[in-house]
Design a protein around this motif. Structure first.
Motif, PDB file in Angstrom:
ATOM      1  N   UNK A 179      -2.487 -14.243 -40.178  1.00 60.01           N
ATOM      2  CA  UNK A 179      -1.670 -13.983 -39.001  1.00 60.01           C
ATOM      3  C   UNK A 179      -2.558 -14.066 -37.767  1.00 60.01           C
ATOM      4  N   UNK A 180      -2.092 -14.796 -36.773  1.00 60.54           N
ATOM      5  CA  UNK A 180      -2.855 -14.892 -35.533  1.00 60.54           C
ATOM      6  C   UNK A 180      -2.808 -13.545 -34.813  1.00 60.54           C
ATOM      7  N   UNK A 181      -3.963 -12.959 -34.466  1.00 59.86           N
ATOM      8  CA  UNK A 181      -3.956 -11.633 -33.834  1.00 59.86           C
ATOM      9  C   UNK A 181      -3.840 -11.716 -32.313  1.00 59.86           C
ATOM     10  N   UNK A 182      -3.358 -10.658 -31.728  1.00 64.31           N
ATOM     11  CA  UNK A 182      -3.405 -10.496 -30.272  1.00 64.31           C
ATOM     12  C   UNK A 182      -3.643  -9.016 -29.981  1.00 64.31           C
TER      13      UNK A 182
ATOM     14  N   UNK B 247       5.930 -14.980 -39.105  1.00 68.39           N
ATOM     15  CA  UNK B 247       4.747 -14.315 -39.645  1.00 68.39           C
ATOM     16  C   UNK B 247       4.266 -14.993 -40.922  1.00 68.39           C
ATOM     17  N   UNK B 248       5.207 -15.290 -41.810  1.00 69.57           N
ATOM     18  CA  UNK B 248       4.829 -15.885 -43.099  1.00 69.57           C
ATOM     19  C   UNK B 248       4.217 -17.271 -42.906  1.00 69.57           C
ATOM     20  N   UNK B 249       4.865 -18.096 -42.088  1.00 72.74           N
ATOM     21  CA  UNK B 249       4.376 -19.461 -41.890  1.00 72.74           C
ATOM     22  C   UNK B 249       3.035 -19.486 -41.163  1.00 72.74           C
ATOM     23  N   UNK B 250       2.852 -18.549 -40.228  1.00 71.06           N
ATOM     24  CA  UNK B 250       1.583 -18.510 -39.500  1.00 71.06           C
ATOM     25  C   UNK B 250       0.413 -18.205 -40.430  1.00 71.06           C
ATOM     26  N   UNK B 251       0.716 -17.581 -41.544  1.00 69.68           N
ATOM     27  CA  UNK B 251      -0.346 -17.226 -42.482  1.00 69.68           C
ATOM     28  C   UNK B 251      -0.519 -18.213 -43.625  1.00 69.68           C
TER      29      UNK B 251
ATOM     30  N   UNK C 270      -5.386 -27.952 -44.141  1.00 68.94           N
ATOM     31  CA  UNK C 270      -5.081 -29.363 -43.902  1.00 68.94           C
ATOM     32  C   UNK C 270      -5.178 -29.755 -42.437  1.00 68.94           C
ATOM     33  N   UNK C 271      -4.821 -28.837 -41.551  1.00 67.97           N
ATOM     34  CA  UNK C 271      -4.722 -29.187 -40.124  1.00 67.97           C
ATOM     35  C   UNK C 271      -5.741 -28.481 -39.250  1.00 67.97           C
ATOM     36  N   UNK C 272      -6.301 -27.386 -39.743  1.00 66.65           N
ATOM     37  CA  UNK C 272      -7.241 -26.615 -38.935  1.00 66.65           C
ATOM     38  C   UNK C 272      -6.561 -25.700 -37.930  1.00 66.65           C
ATOM     39  N   UNK C 273      -5.220 -25.618 -37.991  1.00 66.12           N
ATOM     40  CA  UNK C 273      -4.466 -24.743 -37.077  1.00 66.12           C
ATOM     41  C   UNK C 273      -3.410 -23.990 -37.864  1.00 66.12           C
ATOM     42  N   UNK C 274      -2.980 -22.876 -37.312  1.00 64.67           N
ATOM     43  CA  UNK C 274      -1.864 -22.135 -37.893  1.00 64.67           C
ATOM     44  C   UNK C 274      -0.550 -22.754 -37.423  1.00 64.67           C
TER      45      UNK C 274
ATOM     46  N   UNK D  70       9.150 -21.690 -48.337  1.00 63.47           N
ATOM     47  CA  UNK D  70       7.752 -22.060 -48.157  1.00 63.47           C
ATOM     48  C   UNK D  70       7.648 -23.003 -46.961  1.00 63.47           C
ATOM     49  N   UNK D  71       6.509 -22.979 -46.314  1.00 65.78           N
ATOM     50  CA  UNK D  71       6.328 -23.822 -45.136  1.00 65.78           C
ATOM     51  C   UNK D  71       6.549 -25.299 -45.478  1.00 65.78           C
TER      52      UNK D  71
END
Length: 625
Positions: free
Chosen positions: A66-69, A247-251, A258-262, A325-326
């Motif tokens: 999960x991307x934090x803030x 939330x699920x997809x971001x993780x 594969x992409x290096x990004x969330x 699933x994503x």
């Protein structure tokens, strides 16, 4: 998945929120607590009463990303990686972090939603009188420390400097967990004995205040996090499926590898929404609708692949959407987006042009899913004819007004095979379930009803033309002419001639017309306004009669001002429209077409809307001559 239940000092939580050890998963909603709620929370702390648990998720998992803030108001260095993500307790810890650290200024709002910046103080002498006086002692003041009255002209209390705080005997709560600064402040008080008593009685116990935590370990899977978060999130409204999937997809670790990004579901939905926004009729399509279509298609795929005796069911239910699933989402999002755009053209062919007259917005969910399954075959003449029949059965049978997930799944399972006449497939249940009673015409009175909107669209589709302008109501002219539905025998005339309100307000006595024609009609008898239309539009009677006939209305009855003949004639024509659209027989009422239970059918709940429409019609009477 493992968890522990440690107790931490509030001072430790404040340390972690300010240094970034505790941060939020960025799918969390924003901070939104009101001033009074924050003040009550601080009273709870000073009294030593419990404020509930917080839930933390240990970071470092390969499966949950999960991307934090940072907590709002916390000055955290960019790039700081948290040790924990805060799943429950955001509003409380954000309030405490802002009020009890730094300058103590909290960005909040009042009970009317007006944005404020506030600081919090305790009147020491009052607080020392006992626990029951703490609520009175704790006050909220503007960020500058000055309480003004008389529209800001008079100062009621000035706490804008340390010296003034000490002189007035108000302890700033920003110092409650700052012992290095608290003691000098206490010793500088004018009433030093009160300061010392306050320190020992209030400050020292508060410094030992503890809050229990439920701490999920780093082995906790993403679906478990989403489920737990959904169950324990008590700080506001229940999270939507979309927010939980964000939330699920971001993780998703595979996507990151594969992409290096969330993957950012919010960003993806904004792009999709932009592509749909060019179609006004799709204005009601939301992210949940979109996800339901994806879920229907994904579960159908699983169902087709499952060779067991009890294959997985086709579904659009919340719990099944949360299992997406994503990879499944990415597989279907393009086709689903295209299917919604196709649905807009499908609806335009049925003369449904905008969301205001869209009968059942939720019926777009199975419609889009059916289009994806059928692909281009959905536009074949015979196939489309059956899809249209299914669509009208759903509307005129009024089958999509309640919980729809089961019907969605059944439609996707049954309609494609039936529409393509595959293996002699039987009629879908939505078609067999659909029924329409003649008495329903009497209670269809406003656009609150899906069937009302459906019959309105059927009239447009039958080639209804405007009486003044002799123009068909296609997609362009529908908007340009400001078409709406209006009385044939005007409201005012019906009042003056004692026409029963149920008959007057029934859709049988209403038809689509341009704003200009409605103003010309005004409140006069049909025989009078038809003559005015002939004169103003410069057409003869036979030409106008032909235009009236496009509305399934009797010009003879209108020219004779014979409401009963008008109603009976048009009722028969509308019955034919419904039967042709649904392919099913309308059950006629007894006793010469009179409603069997007219009083029960009358939609009293819509009386306000009817009254407003009628008052507008009366106002527009002025152009008759």
């Amino acid at each position: 998945m493992g968890f522990s239940t440690p107790m931490y000092d509030l001072s430790k939580y404040l340390e972690w929120t300010t240094n970034g050890n505790i941060q939020l998963p960025d799918f969390q909603r924003g901070y939104k607590w009101e001033d009074e709620r924050i003040r009550s929370l601080l009273v709870t702390i000073l009294r030593g009463h419990p404020l509930g648990i917080v839930m933390l998720l240990e970071t470092g998992s390969d499966q949950v990303r999960f991307k934090p803030r940072p907590i709002e108001g916390a000055k955290v260095s960019p790039g700081t990686e948290p040790a924990f993500l805060l799943l429950d307790g955001q509003q409380r810890l954000t309030s405490l972090t802002q009020a009890l650290t730094g300058n103590g200024v909290v960005a909040t709002k009042d009970d009317r939603g007006k944005r404020l910046e506030r600081r919090y103080f305790v009147h020491m002498a009052t607080a020392l009188e006992g626990e029951d006086r703490i609520d009175e002692a704790l006050i909220s003041v503007p960020a500058d420390g000055v309480i003004r009255t008389n529209f800001g002209r008079d100062v009621l209390l000035d706490l804008s400097t340390t010296e003034k705080e000490q002189a007035e005997g108000y302890f700033p709560l920003r110092l409650l967990y700052e012992p290095v600064e608290t003691l000098p402040w206490i010793f500088g008080c004018v009433e030093s004995s009160i300061g010392r008593d306050f320190y020992s009685t209030i400050v020292t116990p508060a410094s030992r205040y503890r809050i229990p935590a439920v701490e999920l370990d780093s082995e906790t899977g993403k679906s478990a996090v989403a489920t737990v978060f959904e169950k324990v999130n008590t700080g506001g409204l229940q999270l939507t499926v979309f927010e939980l999937l964000t939330a699920i997809f971001a993780g998703d670790k595979t996507h990151f590898d594969q992409t290096g990004t969330d993957f950012r579901l919010n960003d993806d939905w904004r792009d999709i929404q932009k592509s749909l926004s060019q179609y006004p009729v799709l204005g009601s399509v939301d992210n949940t609708d979109f996800l339901q279509v994806v879920t229907l298609l994904s579960t159908r795929n699983r169902n087709l692949r499952d060779r067991s005796t009890r294959p997985a069911a086709i579904s659009a239910k919340r719990e099944d959407t949360l299992k997406l699933k994503l990879g499944e989402y990415l597989e279907w999002r393009g086709p689903v987006r295209d299917a919604f755009q196709w649905a807009a053209t499908f609806l335009a062919d049925l003369h449904i042009f905008d969301v205001r007259f869209l009968p059942y917005p939720k019926q777009l969910v199975p419609l889009a899913a059916i289009r994806v399954v059928l692909g281009k075959d959905a536009d074949l003449r015979g196939v489309k004819k059956r899809i249209v029949q299914w669509y009208w059965c759903g509307i005129l049978g009024e089958l999509y007004g309640g919980a729809n997930e089961t019907r969605f799944a059944r439609d996707l399972d049954q309609v494609p095979a039936w529409a393509t006449d595959k293996d002699d497939a039987s009629q879908p249940k939505t078609v067999t379930d659909a029924g329409f009673l003649e008495s329903r015409f009497y209670s269809l009175r406003t656009r609150n009803s899906a069937a009302y909107k459906g019959i309105y669209a059927l009239l447009l589709g039958e080639g209804a033309k405007d009486w003044m302008l002799d123009k068909a109501f296609d997609k362009v002219q529908y908007t340009e002419l400001k078409v709406d539905i209006h009385h044939i025998f005007p409201y005012q005339w019906c009042l003056e001639n004692g026409i029963d309100a149920e008959l007057r307000e029934s859709i049988v006595n209403k038809t689509p017309l341009s704003a200009q024609t409605n103003r010309t009609i005004g409140g006069s008898a049909p025989s009078r306004y038809l003559a005015v239309i002939e004169r103003k539009a410069q057409i003869d009677g036979s030409q106008l009669d032909e235009l009236v006939a496009t509305h399934a209305a009797s010009s003879a009855a209108m020219r004779a001002d014979d409401f009963d003949a008008h109603f009976a004639y048009r009722l028969d024509r509308l019955v034919e429209l419904v039967e042709n659209a649904t392919g099913k027989t309308v059950q006629r009422d007894e006793a010469d077409g009179a409603p069997t239970e007219m009083s029960n059918a009358f939609e009293l709940e819509n009386e306000i809307e009817v009254t407003m429409e009628n008052e507008l019609n009366v106002v527009l009477e002025g152009e008759l001559f």
